[in-house]
Scaffold this motif. Structure first.
Motif, PDB file in Angstrom:
ATOM      1  N   ALA A  83       0.828  -1.210   0.000  1.00 30.35           N
ATOM      2  CA  ALA A  83       0.000   0.000   0.000  1.00 30.35           C
ATOM      3  C   ALA A  83       0.862   1.260   0.000  1.00 30.35           C
ATOM      4  CB  ALA A  83      -0.930  -0.003   1.209  1.00 30.35           C
ATOM      5  N   CYS A  84       2.000   1.222   0.697  1.00 30.01           N
ATOM      6  CA  CYS A  84       2.905   2.378   0.743  1.00 30.01           C
ATOM      7  C   CYS A  84       3.475   2.705  -0.633  1.00 30.01           C
ATOM      8  CB  CYS A  84       4.049   2.121   1.725  1.00 30.01           C
ATOM      9  SG  CYS A  84       3.570   2.145   3.464  1.00 30.01           S
ATOM     10  N   LEU A  85       3.643   1.695  -1.458  1.00 21.55           N
ATOM     11  CA  LEU A  85       4.160   1.922  -2.810  1.00 21.55           C
ATOM     12  C   LEU A  85       3.184   2.733  -3.640  1.00 21.55           C
ATOM     13  CD1 LEU A  85       5.630  -1.617  -3.625  1.00 21.55           C
ATOM     14  CD2 LEU A  85       6.875   0.425  -2.854  1.00 21.55           C
ATOM     15  N   GLY A  86       1.895   2.617  -3.315  1.00 20.61           N
ATOM     16  CA  GLY A  86       0.884   3.353  -4.053  1.00 20.61           C
ATOM     17  C   GLY A  86       0.575   4.714  -3.464  1.00 20.61           C
ATOM     18  N   LYS A  87       0.513   4.793  -2.152  1.00 19.67           N
ATOM     19  CA  LYS A  87       0.190   6.044  -1.479  1.00 19.67           C
ATOM     20  C   LYS A  87       0.969   6.111  -0.181  1.00 19.67           C
ATOM     21  CE  LYS A  87      -2.069   9.846  -0.409  1.00 19.67           C
ATOM     22  NZ  LYS A  87      -1.864  11.120  -1.118  1.00 19.67           N
ATOM     23  N   LYS A  88       1.966   7.005  -0.123  1.00 20.46           N
ATOM     24  CA  LYS A  88       2.829   7.090   1.053  1.00 20.46           C
ATOM     25  C   LYS A  88       2.073   7.676   2.239  1.00 20.46           C
ATOM     26  CE  LYS A  88       6.076  10.212   1.389  1.00 20.46           C
ATOM     27  NZ  LYS A  88       7.310  10.978   1.137  1.00 20.46           N
ATOM     28  N   PRO A  89       2.040   6.960   3.362  1.00 17.88           N
ATOM     29  CA  PRO A  89       1.367   7.496   4.553  1.00 17.88           C
ATOM     30  C   PRO A  89       2.248   8.509   5.272  1.00 17.88           C
ATOM     31  CG  PRO A  89       2.327   5.362   5.045  1.00 17.88           C
ATOM     32  CD  PRO A  89       2.565   5.605   3.573  1.00 17.88           C
ATOM     33  N   ASP A  90       1.659   9.222   6.223  1.00 22.28           N
ATOM     34  CA  ASP A  90       2.410  10.182   7.031  1.00 22.28           C
ATOM     35  C   ASP A  90       2.950   9.546   8.303  1.00 22.28           C
ATOM     36  OD1 ASP A  90       1.766  12.661   5.439  1.00 22.28           O
ATOM     37  OD2 ASP A  90      -0.265  11.998   5.936  1.00 22.28           O
ATOM     38  N   LEU A  91       2.353   8.419   8.698  1.00 22.04           N
ATOM     39  CA  LEU A  91       2.740   7.731   9.933  1.00 22.04           C
ATOM     40  C   LEU A  91       2.342   6.271   9.820  1.00 22.04           C
ATOM     41  CD1 LEU A  91       3.677   7.796  12.953  1.00 22.04           C
ATOM     42  CD2 LEU A  91       1.322   8.426  13.536  1.00 22.04           C
ATOM     43  N   VAL A  92       3.195   5.380  10.344  1.00 20.37           N
ATOM     44  CA  VAL A  92       2.930   3.944  10.259  1.00 20.37           C
ATOM     45  C   VAL A  92       3.074   3.296  11.630  1.00 20.37           C
ATOM     46  CG1 VAL A  92       3.837   1.755   9.363  1.00 20.37           C
ATOM     47  CG2 VAL A  92       3.623   3.715   7.845  1.00 20.37           C
ATOM     48  N   PHE A  93       2.113   2.419  11.966  1.00 20.33           N
ATOM     49  CA  PHE A  93       2.201   1.559  13.149  1.00 20.33           C
ATOM     50  C   PHE A  93       2.319   0.118  12.660  1.00 20.33           C
ATOM     51  CE2 PHE A  93       0.025   5.297  14.739  1.00 20.33           C
ATOM     52  CZ  PHE A  93       0.511   5.465  16.037  1.00 20.33           C
ATOM     53  N   ILE A  94       3.303  -0.626  13.182  1.00 21.57           N
ATOM     54  CA  ILE A  94       3.526  -2.002  12.740  1.00 21.57           C
ATOM     55  C   ILE A  94       3.612  -2.935  13.943  1.00 21.57           C
ATOM     56  CG2 ILE A  94       5.009  -3.555  11.411  1.00 21.57           C
ATOM     57  CD1 ILE A  94       6.162  -1.093  10.005  1.00 21.57           C
ATOM     58  N   ASP A  95       2.787  -3.967  13.949  1.00 27.52           N
ATOM     59  CA  ASP A  95       2.879  -4.997  14.980  1.00 27.52           C
ATOM     60  C   ASP A  95       4.174  -5.778  14.785  1.00 27.52           C
ATOM     61  OD1 ASP A  95       2.293  -6.774  17.027  1.00 27.52           O
ATOM     62  OD2 ASP A  95       1.090  -8.069  15.730  1.00 27.52           O
ATOM     63  N   ILE A  96       4.864  -6.062  15.862  1.00 28.80           N
ATOM     64  CA  ILE A  96       6.158  -6.744  15.752  1.00 28.80           C
ATOM     65  C   ILE A  96       6.008  -8.199  15.339  1.00 28.80           C
ATOM     66  CG2 ILE A  96       6.318  -7.485  18.165  1.00 28.80           C
ATOM     67  CD1 ILE A  96       9.196  -6.016  16.055  1.00 28.80           C
ATOM     68  N   HIS A  97       4.911  -8.863  15.746  1.00 30.95           N
ATOM     69  CA  HIS A  97       4.742 -10.291  15.458  1.00 30.95           C
ATOM     70  C   HIS A  97       3.587 -10.501  14.479  1.00 30.95           C
ATOM     71  CE1 HIS A  97       7.660 -11.405  18.467  1.00 30.95           C
ATOM     72  NE2 HIS A  97       7.014 -10.722  19.395  1.00 30.95           N
ATOM     73  N   MET A  98       3.924 -10.805  13.217  1.00 31.98           N
ATOM     74  CA  MET A  98       2.929 -11.113  12.194  1.00 31.98           C
ATOM     75  C   MET A  98       3.448 -12.274  11.350  1.00 31.98           C
ATOM     76  SD  MET A  98       1.635  -7.338  10.899  1.00 31.98           S
ATOM     77  CE  MET A  98       3.298  -6.677  10.717  1.00 31.98           C
ATOM     78  N   THR A  99       2.523 -13.008  10.731  1.00 36.98           N
ATOM     79  CA  THR A  99       2.924 -14.192   9.974  1.00 36.98           C
ATOM     80  C   THR A  99       3.415 -13.860   8.566  1.00 36.98           C
ATOM     81  OG1 THR A  99       0.611 -14.514   9.313  1.00 36.98           O
ATOM     82  CG2 THR A  99       1.383 -15.725  11.245  1.00 36.98           C
ATOM     83  N   ASN A 100       2.865 -12.845   7.944  1.00 35.22           N
ATOM     84  CA  ASN A 100       3.259 -12.480   6.584  1.00 35.22           C
ATOM     85  C   ASN A 100       4.025 -11.165   6.630  1.00 35.22           C
ATOM     86  OD1 ASN A 100       3.545 -12.365   3.844  1.00 35.22           O
ATOM     87  ND2 ASN A 100       1.384 -12.025   3.389  1.00 35.22           N
ATOM     88  N   TRP A 101       5.331 -11.281   6.784  1.00 33.69           N
ATOM     89  CA  TRP A 101       6.246 -10.177   7.063  1.00 33.69           C
ATOM     90  C   TRP A 101       6.017  -9.665   8.483  1.00 33.69           C
ATOM     91  CZ3 TRP A 101       7.566  -6.116   2.770  1.00 33.69           C
ATOM     92  CH2 TRP A 101       8.051  -6.781   1.630  1.00 33.69           C
ATOM     93  N   ASP A 102       6.909  -9.990   9.383  1.00 33.17           N
ATOM     94  CA  ASP A 102       6.808  -9.482  10.749  1.00 33.17           C
ATOM     95  C   ASP A 102       7.227  -8.012  10.787  1.00 33.17           C
ATOM     96  OD1 ASP A 102       9.581  -9.418  10.644  1.00 33.17           O
ATOM     97  OD2 ASP A 102       9.849 -11.196  11.888  1.00 33.17           O
TER      98      ASP A 102
END
Length: 218
Positions: free
Chosen positions: A48-67
């Motif tokens: 999604a960032c490749l299409g529309k760059k956000p101003d702020l990102v929150f990312i969970d540390i533990h995920m199955t498809n790209w942590d």
């Protein structure tokens, strides 16, 4: 020079636990942020960032498809400079250390209340690193890489390098800088490499932090 994070800012969240992600989004809505999008994986958020760059990102540390760490690395490797906040339920010192070293601007415990979340957003907007109070109490802050009190460039920065450095600090990526200056992306990458050598750093976020702290960019 700060990042502008307002009620109109676009915010992306990546968390593969739908209820948790939606709950966190609801907090952001209550804090007045109206453009919040939730993704079920780090890879979805990155795409999604490749299409529309956000101003702020929150990312969970533990995920199955790209942590969280993988997503963070890919975003920084591809020159996305927006603030990134890592979310986690665990106070794992090594992961916190790695997150900050790889370019995260904050590490936020998922139990954080609205006041702490808002404080984290304010910190990253001002190019400051934020760590949740609960984690600081666990003394994980002593494990974080520190910006040196005394800093000196290895070599002077050229006029063109300064122009490019300012644009990196404005949140622009390599492609955007190339378009703005009517030069090739390869030329921008070369200037970026030379700048990082002069700053003696390995990450773009560290170079930007040094630029602000020592008023190289004002």
């Amino acid at each position: 020079m700060f990042y502008m994070i307002t009620s109109l800012s676009k915010i992306f969240i990546a968390d593969d636990h739908t209820l948790v992600a939606n709950g966190f989004a609801s907090i952001l809505y209550r804090l007045g942020y109206n453009d919040v999008v939730v993704y079920a994986s780090g890879k979805e958020l990155y795409t999604a960032c490749l299409g529309k760059k956000p101003d702020l990102v929150f990312i969970d540390i533990h995920m199955t498809n790209w942590d969280g760490i993988t997503t963070l690395k890919e975003l920084r490797r591809n020159n996305f400079t927006m603030p990134i906040i890592i979310l986690s339920m665990l106070a794992e010192k090594k992961i916190i250390e790695t997150s900050i070293a790889e370019g995260a601007n904050a590490y936020l415990h998922k139990s954080s209340n609205e006041d702490e979340i808002e404080k984290a957003i304010q910190y990253v907007a001002e190019q400051k690193i934020f760590i949740s109070k609960k984690l600081i109490e666990a003394r994980v802050d002593s494990y974080l890489p520190q910006i040196p009190d005394n800093f000196k460039l290895e070599e002077p920065i050229t006029e063109r390098e300064m122009e490019i450095l300012i644009q990196f600090c404005d949140g622009m990526n390599v492609q955007e800088i190339a378009n703005a200056l009517f030069i090739s992306e390869r030329t921008v990458e070369t200037h970026k490499k030379n700048l990082m050598q002069k700053f003696n750093v390995k990450s773009l976020s560290k170079m930007i932090a040094l630029s602000f702290k020592y008023k190289i960019v004002k």
